[in-house]
Design an enzyme around this catalytic site. Structure first.
Site, mmCIF file in Angstrom:
data_model
loop_
_atom_site.group_PDB
_atom_site.id
_atom_site.type_symbol
_atom_site.label_atom_id
_atom_site.label_comp_id
_atom_site.label_asym_id
_atom_site.label_seq_id
_atom_site.Cartn_x
_atom_site.Cartn_y
_atom_site.Cartn_z
ATOM 1 N N CYS A 381 76.165 51.005 33.764
ATOM 2 C CA CYS A 381 75.119 49.980 33.843
ATOM 3 C C CYS A 381 75.922 48.438 34.519
ATOM 4 O O CYS A 381 75.435 48.205 35.464
ATOM 5 C CB CYS A 381 74.589 50.188 32.106
ATOM 6 S SG CYS A 381 72.706 49.044 32.433
ATOM 7 N N HIS A 507 73.265 54.838 30.732
ATOM 8 C CA HIS A 507 73.903 55.251 30.241
ATOM 9 C C HIS A 507 74.488 56.358 29.488
ATOM 10 O O HIS A 507 73.344 56.843 28.478
ATOM 11 C CB HIS A 507 73.000 54.573 28.760
ATOM 12 C CG HIS A 507 73.594 52.352 28.968
ATOM 13 N ND1 HIS A 507 74.228 51.920 27.654
ATOM 14 C CD2 HIS A 507 72.633 51.870 29.465
ATOM 15 C CE1 HIS A 507 74.028 50.589 29.041
ATOM 16 N NE2 HIS A 507 72.457 50.769 29.577
ATOM 17 N N GLU A 509 76.191 57.704 27.172
ATOM 18 C CA GLU A 509 77.504 57.722 26.321
ATOM 19 C C GLU A 509 76.128 58.192 25.065
ATOM 20 O O GLU A 509 76.536 58.181 24.267
ATOM 21 C CB GLU A 509 77.915 56.359 25.677
ATOM 22 C CG GLU A 509 76.316 54.947 25.903
ATOM 23 C CD GLU A 509 76.555 54.119 26.896
ATOM 24 O OE1 GLU A 509 76.747 54.782 27.933
ATOM 25 O OE2 GLU A 509 76.167 53.238 26.774
HETATM 26 N N1 GLN Z 1 72.259 42.873 32.151
HETATM 27 C C1 GLN Z 1 72.148 44.371 33.639
HETATM 28 C C2 GLN Z 1 70.940 44.205 33.917
HETATM 29 O O1 GLN Z 1 69.601 44.657 33.284
HETATM 30 C C3 GLN Z 1 72.650 45.320 32.692
HETATM 31 C C4 GLN Z 1 72.544 45.712 31.780
HETATM 32 C C5 GLN Z 1 73.376 46.969 31.168
HETATM 33 O O2 GLN Z 1 74.638 46.782 31.206
HETATM 34 N N2 GLN Z 1 72.517 47.706 29.765
HETATM 35 O O3 GLN Z 1 70.437 45.281 34.672
#
Ligand code: GLN
Length: 532
Positions: A381, A507, A509
């Site tokens: 992410c 994600h 995970e």
């Molecule tokens: N801050 C980034 C976004 O909003 C990444 C979000 C995250 O890592 N969950 O796109």
């Protein structure tokens, strides 16, 4: 016909109530029953999505896009089921449903009150979970500690569920701390007795007590608890310290907890078929070759903020006979001077998710270091956005490129908001959340790892790879190996020259399970292990 198990906590919080609940779920699944799990959190937030990780730890995301308590991660890993929105209920959600009904006039002129209107809504959330899933058993964990003012409506609601169902359809499990007095090693049951009384005063007589303690809760202590808390001695179950959290179901099974529950609920259940889980635990315990992974983030003082990531790393290691040692690196403290020394001896570098400006430059240094030194890199992410920024700045010559999350007026917005995010006003529940499909390039590491072309992964972010830079970044050496075709969004990037350099917008995970470790985590730890 669904049966209900309610898990409450006494004495103090943070004693592993979630793991206990999840372990009960695993035991019942081992008995061939279908299980759904849910968590009730008594705070007023609609969900933990807007809370700081320092308050709450990780925000776990379900496939249907609910932002939830990290206990749901334990549930999914233990029972190996994908949960839904119905698995995460807060006071905020309950009240907003009640208030919406009131405004609609659904209450027919009644004075709207905690009892019955709020408690009805809570009960409905329990029954709905049973109806929607048709599970043999719904396990509901009540967050917080009995006696908390904000938890009262939940306790009252489960009391009502008990009284409106047959005795054999509902069972209460109470988890407590049995503390020892500093200096002497004597364990004290008095807090347990008080907690029992507290529950009784709210109309609930627990059927089972699970104790957490430093020392052994021996026969005489069990008898004492049994006498004062009016449960049979065999219903006092000890949750003793284990090296691996996945051992907890086995420890419970040895004490007959599953039989106790099945007998009470009058459920048949297969003969215990714990073996697969037991074999997994035995195998995991043999892992011994150390692999050193640097996890670079800004919430490193609170490892719970990265719970599913660290668990997936550990599980990937166990699966391969490796003991993953995670070194938490504070991104804010990383700079050109100390980067070399910080990563010395590291077999892999991971940059997980995050929000805001703090630490971002340190993260970019980390992905750059990994890229230039061919250290296995895994970006998740924000960690993917970071990788894109590094390549833009240092390979594509886009000086000071950055995400518009940090600098909305950057000349090179390589990570930017999608059109549909520009006018969003509310922070809560408005990110790209939950399952999205991704098509993999057949000529990629990702495809090699997943072994299939179309995958589905869970998301939680607002910003995206800016498609206007696809050409330039590709030319600079970044491979765009996973694309969401419906929205035309870049989901995975790789540096093919490196041994392992994979970064994803989603994600992974959240979908990793001890008995089915996520392919990217496996690939990453394997690459790190090779480098050792
Ligand atoms: N801050 C980034 C976004 O909003 C990444 C979000 C995250 O890592 N969950 O796109």
């Amino acid at each position: 016909m669904t049966k209900y198990i309610f898990v409450t906590g006494g004495v103090v919080s943070g004693i592993g109530k979630g793991i206990s609940a999840a372990s009960i779920g695993r035991l019942l699944k081992n008995r061939g029953l279908s299980v759904f799990m849910q968590k009730f959190d008594p705070y007023l937030n609609i969900d933990p999505g807007t809370m700081s990780p320092y308050q709450h730890g990780e925000v776990f995301v379900t496939k249907d896009g609910a932002e939830t308590d990290l206990d749901l991660g334990h549930y999914e890993r233990f029972i190996d089921e994908e949960l839904t929105k119905s698995a995460s209920i807060t006071t905020g959600k309950i009240y907003s449903r009640v208030i919406k009904k009131e405004r609609r006039g659904d209450y027919d002129g009644a004075t709207v009150q905690v009892i019955p209107h709020v408690t009805d809504e809570i009960k409905e959330a329990v029954y709905r979970a049973g109806k929607e899933t048709g599970a043999d058993v719904v396990i509901t964990e009540i967050g917080g500690t009995v006696g908390d003012i904000e938890g009262l409506p939940f306790i009252e609601a489960i009391r009502q569920i008990h009284s409106e169902n047959k005795a054999e359809d509902v069972i209460f499990v109470h988890t407590v701390l049995v503390p020892s007095i500093p200096g002497s090693d004597e364990l004290k049951t008095k807090p347990t007795q008080h907690s029992f009384k507290q529950l009784m005063s709210q109309g609930i007589k627990t059927d089972i007590i699970i104790t957490r303690s430093d020392g052994e809760v021996d026969e005489s202590l069990r008898k004492k608890i049994s006498l004062f808390c009016d449960v049979p001695a065999e219903a006092v179950i000890q949750s003793k310290h284990v090296d691996l959290i996945y051992e907890v179901p086995l420890v419970f099974h040895e004490q007959g907890l599953d039989k106790l529950i099945l007998d009470h609920l009058q459920l048949e259940g297969k003969e215990q078929t714990n073996n697969k889980w037991r074999e997994m635990v035995e195998r995991f315990k043999k892992a011994d070759k150390e692999v050193n992974i640097a996890l670079v983030g800004k919430y490193v003082q609170l490892p719970d903020a990265y719970l599913s990531v660290t668990q997936a790393l550990l599980d990937a290691g166990y699966e391969m006979g490796d003991l993953v040692k995670i070194h938490y690196v504070n991104a804010e403290e990383l700079n050109d001077e100390n980067v070399e020394e910080t990563f010395e001896g590291m077999d892999g570098i991971i940059v997980p998710g995050g929000f805001g400006e703090r630490g971002v430059e340190g993260m970019i240094l980390s992905s750059k270091y990994a890229r230039e030194n061919n250290v296995p890199y895994f970006g998740i992410c924000l960690g993917m956005q970071i990788a894109v920024i590094d390549v833009a700045r240092n390979l594509a010559g886009l000086k000071d490129a950055i995400t518009t999350e940090i600098d909305p007026s950057t000349p090179f917005p390589v990570i930017d908001l999608m059109e549909n995010q520009r006018d969003v006003e509310n922070l809560g529940g408005t990110q790209r959340l939950g399952d999205y499909a991704c098509t993999l390039n057949k000529d990629s590491k990702a495809y090699e790892l997943y072994g299939k072309e179309v995958i589905t992964e869970r998301h939680r972010h607002r910003y995206e790879f800016n498609n206007e830079y696809r050409g330039q970044l590709r030319k600079a050496g970044l491979s765009l190996s996973g694309i969401n075709e419906d929205l035309d969004l870049v989901e995975i990037v790789e540096i093919p020259e490196n041994d392992f350099y994979v970064a994803c917008q989603f994600h992974p995970e959240f979908k990793s399970r001890p008995n089915d470790v996520h392919p990217i985590f496996k690939g990453f730890v394997e690459a790190a292990s090779k480098r050792r």
